[in-house]
Design a protein around this motif. Structure first.
Motif, PDB file in Angstrom:
ATOM      1  N   PHE A 353       0.813  -1.218   0.000  1.00 13.20           N
ATOM      2  CA  PHE A 353       0.000   0.000   0.000  1.00 13.20           C
ATOM      3  C   PHE A 353       0.849   1.271   0.000  1.00 13.20           C
ATOM      4  N   ARG A 354       2.151   1.114   0.277  1.00 14.90           N
ATOM      5  CA  ARG A 354       3.036   2.274   0.355  1.00 14.90           C
ATOM      6  C   ARG A 354       4.009   2.383  -0.817  1.00 14.90           C
ATOM      7  N   ASP A 355       4.402   1.243  -1.376  1.00 13.49           N
ATOM      8  CA  ASP A 355       5.376   1.259  -2.474  1.00 13.49           C
ATOM      9  C   ASP A 355       4.838   2.068  -3.646  1.00 13.49           C
ATOM     10  N   ASN A 356       5.669   3.005  -4.126  1.00 20.12           N
ATOM     11  CA  ASN A 356       5.256   3.877  -5.229  1.00 20.12           C
ATOM     12  C   ASN A 356       3.914   4.536  -4.920  1.00 20.12           C
ATOM     13  N   ASN A 357       3.722   4.872  -3.637  1.00 19.88           N
ATOM     14  CA  ASN A 357       2.493   5.520  -3.157  1.00 19.88           C
ATOM     15  C   ASN A 357       1.238   4.689  -3.412  1.00 19.88           C
ATOM     16  N   GLY A 358       1.419   3.379  -3.509  1.00 24.71           N
ATOM     17  CA  GLY A 358       0.274   2.491  -3.663  1.00 24.71           C
ATOM     18  C   GLY A 358      -0.420   2.570  -5.004  1.00 24.71           C
ATOM     19  N   THR A 359       0.209   3.242  -5.974  1.00 22.06           N
ATOM     20  CA  THR A 359      -0.475   3.494  -7.253  1.00 22.06           C
ATOM     21  C   THR A 359      -0.793   2.220  -8.028  1.00 22.06           C
ATOM     22  N   ALA A 360      -0.111   1.113  -7.710  1.00 18.25           N
ATOM     23  CA  ALA A 360      -0.441  -0.150  -8.381  1.00 18.25           C
ATOM     24  C   ALA A 360      -1.861  -0.602  -8.043  1.00 18.25           C
ATOM     25  N   LEU A 361      -2.400  -0.083  -6.926  1.00 19.34           N
ATOM     26  CA  LEU A 361      -3.750  -0.473  -6.501  1.00 19.34           C
ATOM     27  C   LEU A 361      -4.834   0.447  -7.054  1.00 19.34           C
ATOM     28  N   LEU A 362      -4.422   1.501  -7.775  1.00 17.30           N
ATOM     29  CA  LEU A 362      -5.423   2.425  -8.314  1.00 17.30           C
ATOM     30  C   LEU A 362      -6.374   1.750  -9.298  1.00 17.30           C
ATOM     31  N   GLU A 363      -5.957   0.636  -9.878  1.00 16.49           N
ATOM     32  CA  GLU A 363      -6.861  -0.068 -10.802  1.00 16.49           C
ATOM     33  C   GLU A 363      -8.111  -0.581 -10.083  1.00 16.49           C
ATOM     34  N   PHE A 364      -8.024  -0.711  -8.755  1.00 14.77           N
ATOM     35  CA  PHE A 364      -9.178  -1.174  -7.973  1.00 14.77           C
ATOM     36  C   PHE A 364      -9.993  -0.015  -7.404  1.00 14.77           C
ATOM     37  N   ASP A 365      -9.549   1.210  -7.653  1.00 17.88           N
ATOM     38  CA  ASP A 365     -10.269   2.404  -7.212  1.00 17.88           C
ATOM     39  C   ASP A 365     -11.269   2.758  -8.319  1.00 17.88           C
ATOM     40  N   ARG A 366     -12.465   2.220  -8.241  1.00 12.62           N
ATOM     41  CA  ARG A 366     -13.386   2.235  -9.371  1.00 12.62           C
ATOM     42  C   ARG A 366     -14.666   3.037  -9.153  1.00 12.62           C
ATOM     43  N   GLU A 367     -14.889   3.514  -7.945  1.00 12.77           N
ATOM     44  CA  GLU A 367     -16.197   4.101  -7.645  1.00 12.77           C
ATOM     45  C   GLU A 367     -16.455   5.386  -8.415  1.00 12.77           C
ATOM     46  N   LEU A 368     -15.420   6.146  -8.718  1.00  6.53           N
ATOM     47  CA  LEU A 368     -15.605   7.409  -9.424  1.00  6.53           C
ATOM     48  C   LEU A 368     -15.921   7.206 -10.899  1.00  6.53           C
ATOM     49  N   SER A 369     -15.599   6.047 -11.434  1.00 11.49           N
ATOM     50  CA  SER A 369     -15.784   5.809 -12.874  1.00 11.49           C
ATOM     51  C   SER A 369     -17.237   5.952 -13.299  1.00 11.49           C
ATOM     52  N   VAL A 370     -18.156   5.703 -12.387  1.00 12.80           N
ATOM     53  CA  VAL A 370     -19.589   5.835 -12.698  1.00 12.80           C
ATOM     54  C   VAL A 370     -19.936   7.286 -13.024  1.00 12.80           C
ATOM     55  N   PHE A 371     -19.147   8.220 -12.488  1.00 11.84           N
ATOM     56  CA  PHE A 371     -19.442   9.647 -12.651  1.00 11.84           C
ATOM     57  C   PHE A 371     -18.474  10.335 -13.615  1.00 11.84           C
ATOM     58  N   LYS A 372     -17.832   9.570 -14.468  1.00 17.72           N
ATOM     59  CA  LYS A 372     -16.808  10.156 -15.342  1.00 17.72           C
ATOM     60  C   LYS A 372     -17.365  11.236 -16.262  1.00 17.72           C
ATOM     61  N   ASP A 373     -18.650  11.192 -16.563  1.00 17.23           N
ATOM     62  CA  ASP A 373     -19.245  12.233 -17.418  1.00 17.23           C
ATOM     63  C   ASP A 373     -19.613  13.489 -16.635  1.00 17.23           C
ATOM     64  N   ARG A 374     -19.561  13.412 -15.295  1.00 13.95           N
ATOM     65  CA  ARG A 374     -19.981  14.543 -14.468  1.00 13.95           C
ATOM     66  C   ARG A 374     -18.854  15.104 -13.601  1.00 13.95           C
ATOM     67  N   LEU A 375     -17.863  14.275 -13.304  1.00 14.74           N
ATOM     68  CA  LEU A 375     -16.812  14.695 -12.384  1.00 14.74           C
ATOM     69  C   LEU A 375     -15.430  14.399 -12.956  1.00 14.74           C
ATOM     70  N   TYR A 376     -14.486  15.256 -12.593  1.00 17.92           N
ATOM     71  CA  TYR A 376     -13.104  15.104 -13.033  1.00 17.92           C
ATOM     72  C   TYR A 376     -12.200  15.163 -11.803  1.00 17.92           C
ATOM     73  N   GLU A 377     -11.113  14.394 -11.844  1.00 21.06           N
ATOM     74  CA  GLU A 377     -10.121  14.422 -10.774  1.00 21.06           C
ATOM     75  C   GLU A 377      -8.735  14.397 -11.398  1.00 21.06           C
ATOM     76  N   LEU A 378      -7.821  15.177 -10.829  1.00 17.48           N
ATOM     77  CA  LEU A 378      -6.445  15.107 -11.282  1.00 17.48           C
ATOM     78  C   LEU A 378      -5.862  13.744 -10.923  1.00 17.48           C
ATOM     79  N   ASP A 379      -4.775  13.379 -11.578  1.00 19.90           N
ATOM     80  CA  ASP A 379      -4.146  12.094 -11.299  1.00 19.90           C
ATOM     81  C   ASP A 379      -3.683  12.033  -9.848  1.00 19.90           C
ATOM     82  N   ILE A 380      -3.934  10.896  -9.206  1.00 24.96           N
ATOM     83  CA  ILE A 380      -3.511  10.671  -7.823  1.00 24.96           C
ATOM     84  C   ILE A 380      -2.082  10.153  -7.813  1.00 24.96           C
TER      85      ILE A 380
END
Length: 473
Positions: A353-380
């Motif tokens: 969860f800490r290596d490379n700031n845990g970015t390898a796990l971002l593929e499992f961060d999926r809840e925002l994808s439902v709102f991709k047409d309404r919301l934007y986020e900068l890269d984590i």
């Protein structure tokens, strides 16, 4: 939003900060100068009854200027050891002030959730100290205007959200206006004011707790949102402080992909977005930040982390209910890799969860994808913001209670993305990061977004409307 104080010809920098919600007591005396000066004068809570008009503000002492806040929804820092609440709050404020000093925003928004902790009534004195410190600290002396909105109405189960919204304006900013939702007009911001108690009667914001049928099993908890609207350099935008529902059980979250809790958050966030773009007011760009409680897809994460493991199921003797799952390596002496209970997520190697700031796990961060047409986020590019240990000596250690996740976020409408000034060279002028990476900040690490408003971007304030002024404090 954030930024270094520009020359007058430049556009203002903004900083938005979303801090972790604190489940515990913010505790202790805040950090700062030995003698921060007089506290903001607190008037009795005299917010009028519903529909009666504005709640009465508590005025800040005119001799003290507030400082800008970074983006992230800061919830009152949850104390670790009860014997060390003072150190925890000092850590939190010190790290916060360092971000303010580094980015020198002209306009700063700080959103807190679970402000005051679980026992709000017992924590009121700590809340007062925290607010006093922010408004009077030497680190904030160049912020001569402030608005603070604290939902302190803890006796009202139907309305209490435990949200706190802080807005700080640098002395170099001129002609900043805030929207009056009742009069439907902009009002010039002067002086420092604190509003609390019944925020429902305060016309300078909209506050809602989610409808009861949105709550899991219809059990009330402090989840909702506060919305304010601002006009800076003739550019209008909304700032929304939000707190969504958490995962009540790791075992239930693991059962389906996506989890039942993800569906509840989806419904609640959709409700907020529909409310802030409905037909009651002119549509403007918006930033939504706070504790979304977004979690990684638990089923997919466990199946990936324990792909070569065997699972043992332990059930309660009386009900046959699953109470624990144990995942063991198939070889290597059947070493335990993961233990999962309702409130236990004990993985043998936290480095993932800490290596490379845990970015390898971002593929499992999926809840925002439902709102991709309404919301934007900068890269984590920062590690999961929750759940950190509350042991003051363990600033980078996660608790073994939940799977680490990026709960604390700063999101925006696609039109708001166009407000952010893009760099014409290699200079990084937009920063999305967390606060206090190496020190204990509570169970959440606050996150912040710093940027500069692009010249001529966004929807102009309705200047044909009469703008009325406040009386200077």
């Amino acid at each position: 939003m954030h930024g270094a104080p520009p020359h007058r010809s430049q556009q203002p920098r903004c900083a938005a900060a979303a801090s972790c919600a604190s489940r515990g007591d913010p505790g202790g005396d805040p950090a700062g100068p030995a003698d921060p000066g007089p506290a903001p004068a607190r008037r009795p809570h005299r917010s009028g009854p519903k529909g009666s008009g504005a709640g009465s503000p508590r005025e800040a002492a005119p001799g003290h200027r507030p400082a800008p806040a970074p983006r992230g929804s800061p919830r009152a820092a949850r104390t670790g050891s009860p014997a060390q609440p003072e150190n925890l709050q000092k850590n939190w404020l010190r790290e916060f002030y360092q971000v303010v000093h580094a980015h020198k925003p002209h306009f700063m928004a700080l959103h807190c959730q679970e402000f005051g902790g679980k026992n709000y009534e017992a924590s009121m004195s700590h809340v007062d100290k925290f607010v006093k410190e922010l408004l009077s600290s030497d680190a904030m002396k160049d912020y001569n205007r402030a608005r603070v909105y604290l939902d302190e109405n803890y006796k009202s189960q139907e309305h209490f959200t435990a949200l706190g919204s802080f807005y700080f304006l640098h002395e170099s900013l001129k002609n900043i206006y805030q929207f009056d939702f009742k009069a439907k007009k902009y009002k010039k911001v002067t002086g420092k004011e604190i509003y609390s108690d019944t925020l429902e009667s305060t016309p300078m914001l909209e506050k809602e707790k989610f409808p009861q049928d949105y709550f899991p099993e219809c059990k009330w908890s402090r989840k909702g949102f506060i919305r304010t609207r601002w006009c800076i350099t003739d550019c209008a935008f909304d700032l929304v402080n939000i707190h969504l529902f958490h995962d009540a059980s790791n075992l239930i979250a693991w059962e389906t992909s996506p989890s039942v809790y993800s569906g509840i958050r989806h419904k609640a966030l959709g409700y907020v977005l529909d409310r802030i773009i409905d037909q009651r007011f002119e549509k403007v760009s918006y930033f939504v930040f706070g504790d979304f409680n977004f979690r990684l897809d638990a089923k997919a994460v466990v199946e990936t982390l324990c792909a070569k493991a065997t699972m043992q199921t332990i059930r309660a003797a009386d009900t046959n209910e699953v109470v624990k799952l144990i995942f063991r390596e198939s070889d290597n002496d059947r070493k335990v890799m993961l233990q999962l209970e309702k409130k236990l997520f004990d993985y043998f190697n936290q480095d993932v969860f800490r290596d490379n700031n845990g970015t390898a796990l971002l593929e499992f961060d999926r809840e925002l994808s439902v709102f991709k047409d309404r919301l934007y986020e900068l890269d984590i590019s920062f590690p999961p913001s929750y759940p950190y240990s509350e042991d003051s000596s363990q600033g980078k250690q996660y608790m073994n209670t939940r799977c680490p996740a990026w709960c604390d976020r700063i999101l925006m409408s696609h039109s708001a993305k166009e407000l952010i000034l893009k760099s014409e060279n290699d200079e990084k002028i937009v920063i999305y990061d967390h606060i206090g990476p190496n020190v204990c900040m509570g169970d959440h690490k606050p996150v912040f977004l710093s940027f500069q408003i692009a010249a001529g971007a966004g929807k102009r304030c309705l200047r044909n409307e009469k703008i009325f002024r406040e009386t200077t404090l």
